[in-house]
Motif scaffolding. Structure first.
Motif, PDB file in Angstrom:
ATOM      1  N   GLY A 119      36.945  43.525  43.724  1.00  0.00           N
ATOM      2  CA  GLY A 119      38.279  43.371  43.172  1.00  0.00           C
ATOM      3  C   GLY A 119      38.621  41.916  42.911  1.00  0.00           C
ATOM      4  O   GLY A 119      39.193  41.572  41.872  1.00  0.00           O
ATOM      5  N   THR A 120      38.268  41.064  43.847  1.00  0.00           N
ATOM      6  CA  THR A 120      38.617  39.658  43.684  1.00  0.00           C
ATOM      7  C   THR A 120      37.949  39.076  42.448  1.00  0.00           C
ATOM      8  O   THR A 120      38.591  38.397  41.637  1.00  0.00           O
ATOM      9  N   HIS A 131      47.982  41.383  45.318  1.00  0.00           N
ATOM     10  CA  HIS A 131      46.916  40.913  46.220  1.00  0.00           C
ATOM     11  C   HIS A 131      46.723  39.388  46.117  1.00  0.00           C
ATOM     12  O   HIS A 131      46.838  38.814  45.014  1.00  0.00           O
ATOM     13  N   ASP A 138      46.449  45.733  38.241  1.00  0.00           N
ATOM     14  CA  ASP A 138      45.495  45.694  39.341  1.00  0.00           C
ATOM     15  C   ASP A 138      45.386  47.105  39.929  1.00  0.00           C
ATOM     16  O   ASP A 138      46.160  47.499  40.806  1.00  0.00           O
ATOM     17  N   HIS A 144      33.928  50.323  44.591  1.00  0.00           N
ATOM     18  CA  HIS A 144      33.563  50.365  46.008  1.00  0.00           C
ATOM     19  C   HIS A 144      34.739  50.697  46.931  1.00  0.00           C
ATOM     20  O   HIS A 144      34.603  50.625  48.140  1.00  0.00           O
ATOM     21  N   LYS A 145      35.859  51.088  46.335  1.00  0.00           N
ATOM     22  CA  LYS A 145      36.954  51.623  47.170  1.00  0.00           C
ATOM     23  C   LYS A 145      37.008  53.137  46.914  1.00  0.00           C
ATOM     24  O   LYS A 145      36.135  53.861  47.395  1.00  0.00           O
TER      25      LYS A 145
END
Ligand SMILES: Cc1ncc(COP(=O)(O)O)c(C=O)c1O
Length: 411
Positions: free
Chosen positions: A98-99, A133, A206, A242-243
């Motif tokens: 995500g980052t 975030h 996001d 990956h979540k």
């Protein structure tokens, strides 16, 4: 510790790692409130096997050496754009998380904007709800941009009026989350889209947490607004495989409304003796396993597999909410849209409740304001519910009175 003089047998290495693991928190038993995501039987194995089958391949070389990975990444992006109502010409790529997806979207927005303004040094600002975030600050600090965080409404969702008040002629991006991490609520993306179009700025959604969950929750009739490219003001979107895509780490996706915006993301460098170096990611070397595993899991589950998981997760979420609110005085904050919950007790100290949970073998997730506890739940948390709720009732009953201070949440 010194560098090992001699190697050791593989079975001894494995045994040492097992020993170290024994001290880890029991994530398999649903006692860890984030970090790990469990799906239906077989999903983890399909992902792991695909990852191992492409263990050595490097997605940096996908174009030149690994046509398999190139094809799989293109197919992952195409499948996801179908899910996110990508218009003709929309495109994207995989990243490590995500980052990285967020950092790349900020970079694309900054450079697209600089080109449009004819000002290669323009220092723009980003306007985000306070619930967005911290990855946005990471990106902004790397690129010397300013971040302006605005309060959320009473429903804990982004407040478009507050965001508009914080905007000025240098605002290049506004942000909405699907959902935000602190409270698990989806921001009013249609209203943010309208604001972005009216003010001529770039809206990034996001959807790192909810990208691969919200479409199925919507299809099940849950009241989640259109959050993707169906809104004409959405210029980019991040969604983590990956979540709630249930793919092995590291894997995320970032998408753009059109090729010109995506091109602004590319770092196309011709500066060294080896010639041109053009990449769509911040990282160079990328695990081929991450790409292959994402492709394998999306195809293994399909729309119906994700629907089944979403249905179970939402039923589980409803049962947790009911169970938490059945504890006298406990309240869930806002109306969580997916499976992130924040909850607390106005009369009891959140740190003290957390300490009670910790003493009972749970890693407590926390939220500072309002002071409370936090859970990002996957199917790992389904069987853990009765024990969690019984221990929470015990921890609340013996907690100290509220102090009126923020909880001391740490990540
Ligand atoms: C809403 C949101 N965006 C972005 C991220 C960053 O994702 P990553 O940890 O994969 O970099 C997270 C992580 O939890 C998140 O909750």
């Amino acid at each position: 510790m010194t560098f090992p003089e001699h190697g050791q047998p593989a079975d001894r290495i494995a045994a040492l790692m097992d020993q170290m693991k024994a001290g880890d928190a029991d994530w398999r038993g649903g006692r860890v409130p984030l970090y790990v995501f469990g799906a239906t039987p077989g999903v983890a194995e399909v992902g792991r096997d695909a990852f191992n089958a492409f263990f050595s391949e490097n997605a940096l070389g996908a174009k030149r050496a690994f046509s398999s990975l190139k094809r799989m990444e293109e197919e992952v992006i195409a499948m996801a754009l179908d899910l996110f109502h990508g218009p003709e010409g929309s495109t994207g790529n995989m990243t490590s998380g995500g980052t990285e997806s967020i950092v790349m979207a900020i970079k694309a927005c900054r450079d697209f904007n600089r080109a449009a303004r004819g000002d290669a040094r323009h220092r723009g600002n980003l306007v985000l709800p306070v619930t967005a975030h911290p990855a946005f600050e990471k990106g902004a600090s790397l690129m010397d941009l300013e971040v302006r965080r605005t309060p959320v409404g009473a429903d804990l969702r982004a407040d478009p009026a507050a965001m508009e008040a914080a905007m000025d002629a240098d605002t290049i991006m506004i942000v909405g989350s699907t959902p935000c991490f602190p409270y698990g609520v989806v921001d009013p993306i249609p209203a943010l889209s309208e604001l972005a179009l009216r003010r001529g700025v770039w809206l990034h959604v996001d959807a790192c947490v909810g990208g691969y969950f919200a479409p199925f929750a919507r299809a099940l009739g849950r009241p989640i607004p259109a959050f993707d490219f169906a809104n004409p003001g959405v210029m980019s979107l991040s969604a983590d495989l990956h979540k709630f895509g249930f793919c092995p780490k590291p894997a995320s996706t970032v998408f753009y409304r059109d090729a010109a915006r995506h091109a602004a993301q590319t770092l196309d460098l011709d500066v060294w003796p080896n010639g041109r170096f053009a990449t769509n990611t911040l990282v160079g070397t990328r695990p081929g396993g991450g790409v292959a595993a994402a492709w394998a899991v999306l195809n293994f589950l399909g729309r119906d597999g994700y629907m089944q998981i979403a249905e179970r997760l939402l039923a589980m979420r409803d049962a947790y909410v009911a169970g938490i609110e059945a504890i006298p005085g406990m309240r869930v904050f806002g109306k969580p849209d997916l499976s992130i919950l924040a909850f607390g007790h106005p009369g009891r100290d959140a740190d003290s409740i957390a300490a009670g949970m910790s003493a009972r073998g749970w890693i407590p997730g926390m939220v500072r304001t309002p002071p409370g506890l936090h859970l990002m739940m996957s199917l790992l948390h389904e069987p853990a519910r009765p024990a969690f709720l019984a221990d929470l009732a015990g921890a609340v009953a013996e907690a100290k009175p509220a102090t009126g201070k923020q909880a001391s949440a740490v990540y």
